[in-house]
Motif scaffolding. Structure first.
Motif, short mmCIF file in Angstrom:
data_model
loop_
_atom_site.label_atom_id
_atom_site.label_comp_id
_atom_site.label_asym_id
_atom_site.label_seq_id
_atom_site.Cartn_x
_atom_site.Cartn_y
_atom_site.Cartn_z
N GLN A 1 4.49 9.24 -15.07
CA GLN A 1 3.43 9.61 -16.00
C GLN A 1 3.78 9.17 -17.42
OE1 GLN A 1 4.16 11.63 -13.35
NE2 GLN A 1 2.21 11.05 -12.46
N ILE B 1 -1.55 -1.39 -13.13
CA ILE B 1 -0.50 -0.94 -12.21
C ILE B 1 -0.80 0.45 -11.68
CG2 ILE B 1 1.94 -0.19 -12.13
CD1 ILE B 1 1.95 -3.13 -12.10
N PHE B 2 -1.28 1.33 -12.55
CA PHE B 2 -1.47 2.71 -12.12
C PHE B 2 -2.86 3.00 -11.53
CE2 PHE B 2 2.27 3.13 -14.74
CZ PHE B 2 3.04 3.99 -13.97
N GLU B 3 -3.80 2.09 -11.78
CA GLU B 3 -5.14 2.31 -11.23
C GLU B 3 -5.37 1.45 -9.99
OE1 GLU B 3 -8.20 1.81 -14.15
OE2 GLU B 3 -9.80 2.11 -12.70
N ARG B 4 -4.88 0.22 -10.05
CA ARG B 4 -5.19 -0.72 -8.98
C ARG B 4 -4.04 -1.70 -8.79
NH1 ARG B 4 -9.22 -5.13 -10.00
NH2 ARG B 4 -9.40 -4.09 -11.99
N PRO B 5 -2.88 -1.22 -8.31
CA PRO B 5 -1.75 -2.14 -8.13
C PRO B 5 -2.08 -3.18 -7.06
CG PRO B 5 -1.28 -0.02 -7.15
CD PRO B 5 -2.57 0.14 -7.85
N GLU C 1 2.15 0.49 -4.95
CA GLU C 1 1.27 1.63 -4.70
C GLU C 1 2.06 2.78 -4.06
OE1 GLU C 1 -2.64 1.41 -4.03
OE2 GLU C 1 -2.67 3.53 -3.55
N ILE D 1 4.54 4.31 -6.80
CA ILE D 1 3.93 5.10 -7.88
C ILE D 1 3.20 6.33 -7.33
CG2 ILE D 1 3.76 3.20 -9.54
CD1 ILE D 1 0.78 3.04 -8.90
N SER D 2 2.80 6.27 -6.05
CA SER D 2 2.15 7.43 -5.44
C SER D 2 3.19 8.42 -4.91
CB SER D 2 1.26 7.02 -4.27
OG SER D 2 0.38 6.02 -4.66
N GLU E 1 -0.13 15.68 0.80
CA GLU E 1 -0.87 14.97 1.85
C GLU E 1 -1.83 15.93 2.56
OE1 GLU E 1 -0.78 11.89 2.13
OE2 GLU E 1 1.15 11.19 1.38
N PHE F 1 -4.64 16.98 0.21
CA PHE F 1 -5.45 15.79 -0.04
C PHE F 1 -6.40 15.55 1.14
CE2 PHE F 1 -5.58 10.99 -0.17
CZ PHE F 1 -6.25 10.88 -1.36
N TYR G 1 -0.14 17.36 -9.11
CA TYR G 1 0.55 16.17 -8.61
C TYR G 1 0.36 14.91 -9.45
CZ TYR G 1 0.95 19.16 -4.50
OH TYR G 1 1.22 20.21 -3.65
N GLN G 2 -0.53 14.97 -10.43
CA GLN G 2 -0.83 13.78 -11.27
C GLN G 2 -0.86 12.50 -10.43
OE1 GLN G 2 2.46 15.17 -13.25
NE2 GLN G 2 1.12 16.90 -13.53
N VAL H 1 -1.85 8.83 -8.80
CA VAL H 1 -2.24 7.55 -9.40
C VAL H 1 -2.81 6.64 -8.30
CG1 VAL H 1 -0.58 7.60 -11.30
CG2 VAL H 1 0.11 6.66 -9.10
N ALA H 2 -3.28 5.48 -8.72
CA ALA H 2 -3.78 4.44 -7.81
C ALA H 2 -4.79 5.00 -6.80
CB ALA H 2 -2.62 3.73 -7.12
N THR H 3 -4.64 4.70 -5.51
CA THR H 3 -5.66 5.07 -4.52
C THR H 3 -5.86 6.59 -4.47
OG1 THR H 3 -4.97 3.16 -3.23
CG2 THR H 3 -6.37 4.74 -2.13
N ASP H 4 -4.79 7.35 -4.57
CA ASP H 4 -4.92 8.82 -4.53
C ASP H 4 -5.80 9.29 -5.69
OD1 ASP H 4 -3.16 8.76 -2.43
OD2 ASP H 4 -1.41 9.26 -3.62
N MET H 5 -5.52 8.76 -6.87
CA MET H 5 -6.28 9.15 -8.06
C MET H 5 -7.75 8.75 -7.90
SD MET H 5 -7.65 7.70 -11.04
CE MET H 5 -6.77 6.18 -11.37
N ARG H 6 -7.97 7.52 -7.42
CA ARG H 6 -9.34 7.03 -7.27
C ARG H 6 -10.09 7.88 -6.23
NH1 ARG H 6 -6.97 1.70 -6.70
NH2 ARG H 6 -7.89 1.59 -4.64
N TYR I 1 -15.46 1.99 -5.76
CA TYR I 1 -14.33 2.07 -6.70
C TYR I 1 -13.11 2.68 -6.00
CZ TYR I 1 -11.41 3.69 -10.54
OH TYR I 1 -10.34 3.95 -11.36
N GLY J 1 -11.01 -0.32 -6.08
CA GLY J 1 -10.51 -0.23 -7.46
C GLY J 1 -11.40 -0.98 -8.43
N ARG K 1 -15.18 -1.49 -10.20
CA ARG K 1 -16.41 -0.75 -10.46
C ARG K 1 -17.61 -1.67 -10.23
NH1 ARG K 1 -14.82 3.93 -13.14
NH2 ARG K 1 -12.74 3.72 -14.02
#
Lengths: 253, 237
Positions: free
Chosen positions: A209, A235-239, A245, A248-249, B6, B9, B70-71, B73-78, B206, B210, B212
Motif C-alpha cells: 500500500q 501495476i496495482f490496477e491492471r498488472p 498480480e 501484489i494480491s 478468499e 470474497f 485487506y486493501q 489490489v488489481a483483480t480483487d480490487m476491481r 472493467y 481492467g 473501462r
C-alpha cells in the motif's frame, strides 16, 4: 510531457560469489519521480538499490556486469569517483542510524566533511535541511540535544535531513519505514511526496500500500529478475504479468 | 491474501449473484403478473422489496469490510469495486419490478386494451441482458455482453413503439387512458432496466479486463442533446 531519465539501468547482472542475485535488469528511473521496488524477501530489490550508489562494492565476492548510466556515464565505468557518486546519490536505511552527536552536528556532519566552514553557512544548510525533512517544528528549539533522544520517526527524518544537507540528486530509501509506527510512517510518506519536487527518489518497500501511495513507478522483482516495471497505477490496477498480480494480491511471497 | 479473505470474497460474489437472481426474477414475474392479471404474483414481487434493500446493504457492508481489512489490489480490487456498483444497479432493477407489480395491482380487474405482446417481449430482452451480465460476472467472461449496445437499442426502440401504439389507443378511446398511461410507464421502467444492464456490462468489463468501456454512448449523447427526447424521433425530424 516527456519524462527525463535520471538513471538508466542496462543489462545489469550481479553475483555474490556463485549466486546470481540480479539477472539482466533493464529499467529507466525518471527524474523527480518516486520509483518503488517491491518483491518478496531475497528477490534482489535491496541489492539493486545498493547498486545505484555502488554500495555493493564493499561486499566480498560481489561481481557486477552491465551498466547504470547516470549523467551520461556508467557509474560502474572506469575512472568514476565513487565518493562523488555516493554524495550525489544518498541512501536512507531501514533502521534510523543517527550519529551519537547533537541534532545539529548530525546534519552538519556531511557539509563539514566537504569543507564547509563558518557558523552562518552551516546554520543555513542545517536549517534548510531540517525544514525540508519536515522536522523543523519538532526540533528547532533543541538543536544541541542528542539525536538519540528523538523518537524513531524523528530519527529517520533526521537521517533524511543529514542526506539532504549534502544536496544529493537522488535519494535511495531501503525500507525507510519498516521500523516505524503508523504516525511516523505517514509523516515519512508525506515527506517523500514533498521530496520528489526537488529530488529523484527510489524506495524499496515491503508495504504494498505504501508503494501504491507514494510512488509514480513500481518495479516488481522476483528471484533476481525485474518481472514488471510500469506506472504504479497500472501495476496495482491492471498488472500485465500473472506473477505480479499474484504477488501484489498477497497470494504468494 | 489469506484463506479468510478468499472465503469472504467468494461469499461477496455469491451475495451479488443471489441479489441478481432475485432482482431479475422480480422483474420477470412482475411483467408476468401484469400480463396474466395475477395479483398473487404481484404481491409476491412487492413482498420482496425489503429483501432487495437488505441485500443491497449487506453487499455494501461486506465490500467495505473487505476493502478496509485487506486493501485488495488489481483483480480483487476491481471485483469488489464492481460488486459495489452492481448492488446499486440490481437494487434499481428490483425496485422497477416492484413498481411494475404495483401497476398490476392498480389495473386489477381491468381487461387489457389488446393482447399484451410487446411488454412481455421487451421484458424478455431485458431479463436476457441481465442474465448474461450475471453470467459474465460469475464466469469472468465478457463474450456474452459484446452485443449489448445493439440489444439496448432494440429495447429503446420497443419502448417508443409501445409509446406510439398506446398513444393511438388513447386518442381512439379516452377510456383506455389510465391503462395505456400505465403501459407507457412499464415500458419506461423496462427501458431503464436495460440501461442498468448496460451499466452492469461496463463495470463487469472493467472487472474482467481492467479496461473501462462505455456501452451505447452515442445514444446517451444524442438524448442529452435533445433534453431526453427519443433518439428515433430525432432521426425522423
Amino acid at each position: 510531457m516527456v519524462k527525463k531519465i535520471a538513471l538508466s539501468v542496462k543489462n545489469l547482472n550481479l553475483w555474490y560469489g556463485s549466486n546470481h542475485a540480479l539477472i539482466d535488469i533493464d529499467m529507466d528511473v525518471y527524474e523527480k519521480k518516486v520509483t518503488a521496488l517491491i518483491g518478496p524477501s531475497g528477490c534482489g530489490k535491496s541489492t539493486l538499490i545498493r547498486c545505484f550508489n555502488r554500495m555493493n562494492d564493499v561486499v566480498d565476492n560481489c561481481k557486477v556486469k552491465g551498466a547504470i548510466n547516470w549523467k551520461d556515464k556508467n557509474i560502474y565505468g572506469k575512472g568514476v569517483d565513487v565518493i562523488e557518486v555516493r554524495k550525489q546519490i544518498g541512501m536512507i536505511f531501514q533502521k534510523p542510524n543517527p550519529f551519537p552527536k547533537s541534532i545539529y552536528d548530525n546534519v552538519a556532519y556531511g557539509p563539514r566533511l566537504q569543507g564547509v566552514r563558518g557558523k552562518k553557512k552551516l546554520d543555513a544548510i542545517v536549517h534548510k535541511s531540517i525544514k525540508d525533512a519536515a522536522l523543523w517544528d519538532e526540533v528547532h528549539d533543541r538543536f544541541s540535544d542528542s539525536a538519540m533522544s528523538l523518537s524513531g520517526g524523528q530519527q529517520q527524518r533526521l537521517c533524511i535531513a543529514r542526506t539532504l544537507a549534502i544536496e544529493p540528486e537522488i535519494i535511495l530509501m531501503d525500507e525507510p519505514t519498516s521500523a516505524l509506527d503508523p504516525i511516523s510512517t505517514s509523516k515519512i510518506e508525506d515527506l517523500v511526496f514533498e521530496l520528489k519536487k526537488k529530488y529523484t527518489v527510489i524506495i524499496v518497500t515491503h508495504n504494498m500500500q505504501q508503494a501504491a501511495r507514494v510512488s509514480d513507478h513500481t518495479g516488481f522483482m522476483y528471484l533476481g529478475e525485474m518481472i514488471e516495471y510500469d506506472r504504479t497505477q497500472k501495476i496495482f490496477e491492471r498488472p500485465k504479468k500473472r506473477l505480479t498480480e499474484k504477488y501484489i494480491s498477497g497470494r504468494f511471497g | 491474501m489469506g484463506e479468510r479473505f478468499e472465503q469472504e470474497f467468494e461469499e461477496l460474489k455469491t451475495m451479488v449473484l443471489d441479489m441478481g437472481k432475485l432482482s431479475t426474477e422480480m422483474l420477470d414475474k412482475s411483467v408476468r403478473s401484469l400480463k396474466n392479471n395475477d395479483m398473487e404474483l404481484a404481491d409476491w414481487v412487492i413482498s420482496k422489496k425489503g429483501e432487495i434493500a437488505r441485500m443491497d446493504d449487506d453487499i455494501e457492508t461486506r465490500a467495505l469490510r473487505l476493502l478496509t481489512l485487506y486493501q485488495p489490489v488489481a483483480t480483487d480490487m476491481r471485483t469488489i469495486a464492481c460488486c459495489l456498483k452492481l448492488n446499486t444497479y440490481l437494487a434499481r432493477v428490483g425496485r422497477y419490478g416492484k413498481d411494475i407489480a404495483c401497476v398490476t395491482k392498480a389495473l386489477k380487474g381491468k381487461k387489457h386494451v389488446s393482447k399484451l405482446v410487446s411488454l412481455p417481449y421487451m421484458a424478455k430482452l431485458v431479463t436476457d441482458m441481465l442474465n448474461d451480465a450475471l453470467y459474465s460476472f460469475e464466469h469472468f467472461d465478457v463474450s456474452k455482453m459484446e452485443d449489448f449496445s445493439e440489444r439496448d437499442d432494440d429495447v429503446d426502440h420497443l419502448r417508443w413503439s409501445i409509446f406510439r401504439e398506446c398513444l393511438s389507443y388513447m386518442m381512439e378511446e379516452p377510456k383506455y387512458i389510465k391503462q395505456c398511461a400505465n403501459y407507457i410507464m412499464v415500458a419506461r421502467y423496462l427501458e431503464r432496466c436495460g440501461d442498468n444492464a448496460c451499466k452492469m456490462n461496463e463495470k463487469i468489463h472493467y472487472m474482467v479486463t481492467g479496461v473501462r468501456v462505455e456501452v451505447d454512448k452515442d445514444y446517451t449523447a444524442e438524448c442529452c442533446e435533445d433534453g431526453g427526447e427519443p433518439c428515433q424521433n430525432k432521426q425522423e425530424q
